[in-house]
Design an enzyme around this catalytic site. Structure first.
Site, PDB file in Angstrom:
ATOM      1  N   LYS A  54      34.394 -15.202 -20.043  1.00  0.00           N
ATOM      2  CA  LYS A  54      35.148 -15.591 -21.251  1.00  0.00           C
ATOM      3  C   LYS A  54      34.190 -15.800 -22.428  1.00  0.00           C
ATOM      4  O   LYS A  54      34.467 -15.375 -23.551  1.00  0.00           O
ATOM      5  CB  LYS A  54      35.975 -16.857 -20.964  1.00  0.00           C
ATOM      6  N   GLN A  98      38.812 -24.905 -17.397  1.00  0.00           N
ATOM      7  CA  GLN A  98      38.878 -24.002 -16.244  1.00  0.00           C
ATOM      8  C   GLN A  98      39.450 -24.738 -15.035  1.00  0.00           C
ATOM      9  O   GLN A  98      39.009 -25.839 -14.693  1.00  0.00           O
ATOM     10  CB  GLN A  98      37.476 -23.441 -15.938  1.00  0.00           C
ATOM     11  N   ASP A 121      45.387 -21.574 -23.278  1.00  0.00           N
ATOM     12  CA  ASP A 121      45.795 -21.217 -21.917  1.00  0.00           C
ATOM     13  C   ASP A 121      47.304 -21.357 -21.730  1.00  0.00           C
ATOM     14  O   ASP A 121      47.853 -20.915 -20.717  1.00  0.00           O
ATOM     15  CB  ASP A 121      45.109 -22.156 -20.910  1.00  0.00           C
TER      16      ASP A 121
HETATM   17  N1  GUN Z   1      41.986 -20.616 -13.056  1.00  0.00           N
HETATM   18  C1  GUN Z   1      42.554 -19.479 -12.600  1.00  0.00           C
HETATM   19  N2  GUN Z   1      43.144 -18.806 -13.618  1.00  0.00           N
HETATM   20  C2  GUN Z   1      42.939 -19.532 -14.730  1.00  0.00           C
HETATM   21  C3  GUN Z   1      43.310 -19.365 -16.092  1.00  0.00           C
HETATM   22  O1  GUN Z   1      43.961 -18.401 -16.499  1.00  0.00           O
HETATM   23  N3  GUN Z   1      42.898 -20.349 -16.933  1.00  0.00           N
HETATM   24  C4  GUN Z   1      42.184 -21.415 -16.514  1.00  0.00           C
HETATM   25  N4  GUN Z   1      41.860 -22.322 -17.422  1.00  0.00           N
HETATM   26  N5  GUN Z   1      41.850 -21.614 -15.264  1.00  0.00           N
HETATM   27  C5  GUN Z   1      42.220 -20.664 -14.377  1.00  0.00           C
END
Ligand code: GUN
Length: 303
Positions: A54, A98, A121
């Site tokens: 990211k 995350q 998100d």
């Molecule tokens: N863990 C697995 N997929 C995601 C996601 O799309 N965003 C975040 N923040 N954590 C995750």
């Protein structure tokens, strides 16, 4: 029938190019670079890999990333303090925590603390609540389900009036994917681990979104001929030789692994009308949609 392959890598690249062009246009107009804060608690290898992908995407698209690593034993109070600081920081447009968090932390309280204008998100209960209500629009939609719908639209699949089945009811993928499909006027069924006969539920599905995390669970003869199949699963399985024995890597001395989805791709591609491969289907879309959401956050915040 052989399915049309939906090329997620190419479609994600197109989304990224569009975001990059818009970010450059903002810079030319004297506006700020969109900025994403990534909060990573602990040292999980998969989470670290996702977060670094990211950050790399931000750099490639002309955006800023502020990385905020915290130790695995961080207290709830310290994590909440960081989120409050990021909410108040005008240099930060998007906040990504995350997941999963270590089990001693209260994920729900953390996610509800993220300002909805910075919730790139789409996991804040306000954004998710709006997704679940008629006539209300979330500011942001969770990235993976958003990517699934984007792929269907890019492939030209009609969602309105379609029978859609979502396999899996997770907060991150299954449930928001189902809500998005309802918003797009599909008739939606959610199937999960307690569903009695998943193959019977799939029999009339024009659209399938598989997000259960079970390698190649969905068989080709479960798929309705011509259906659009979006496979969210990313499962590691051993590579087998012709005799069915695991192939050992010369480098590591361990069994070689490959990635497969929740759908048996080789079988399903002979029946479906459209299908996403694994890897190279939904996977690249998650980060592309996160970048689109981060740009949108900067635009909403009017900078
Ligand atoms: N863990 C697995 N997929 C995601 C996601 O799309 N965003 C975040 N923040 N954590 C995750």
């Amino acid at each position: 029938m052989t399915a049309k392959i939906i090329d997620g890598t190419a479609i994600a690249q197109k989304v990224r190019e569009e975001v990059k062009t818009k970010v450059a246009a903002r810079a030319a107009a004297g506006k700020s670079q969109p900025a994403l804060a990534t909060v990573l608690v602990g040292e999980r290898i998969d989470s670290r890999t996702y977060v670094s992908m990211k950050q790399k995407a931000c750099a490639e698209l002309g955006m800023i990333s502020h990385h905020k690593p915290l130790p695995a034993d961080v207290s709830q109070a310290d994590l909440e303090k960081l989120i409050r600081e990021l909410n108040a920081d005008p240099q930060v447009n998007g906040i990504l925590v995350q997941l999963p968090l270590p089990s001693h932390l209260d994920e729900e309280r953390v996610l509800q603390l993220v300002s909805i204008e910075k919730d790139v998100d789409g996991f804040s209960p306000i954004n998710l609540g709006r997704l679940a209500q008629r006539g209300r629009e979330p500011l942001f939609v969770p990235c993976t389900p958003y990517g699934c719908i984007y792929l269907l639209k890019e492939a030209g699949v009609t969602i309105k009036g379609a029978n859609a089945v979502v396999l899996g009811r997770s907060n991150i993928v299954g449930m928001p994917a189902a809500l998005l499909l309802v918003k797009e006027d599909a008739t939606v069924t959610i199937a999960h681990s307690r569903t009695k006969d998943i193959s019977a539920v799939l029999r009339d599905a024009d659209i399938v979104i598989a997000a259960v995390g079970r390698a190649q669970m969905v068989r080709g003869d479960w798929i309705k001929p011509g259906a659009a199949v979006i496979d969210v699963g990313i499962n590691g399985v051993p590579v087998l030789d012709e005799k069915g024995n695991p192939v050992i890597s010369e480098k590591t001395g361990k069994p070689k692994q490959k990635l497969v989805g929740d759908v048996n791709y080789d079988e399903a591609k002979e029946v479906a009308g459209f299908i996403t491969p694994v890897p190279g289907g939904v996977g690249p879309m998650t980060i592309a949609m996160l970048m689109a959401n981060t740009l949108r956050a900067a635009e909403i915040q009017g900078e």
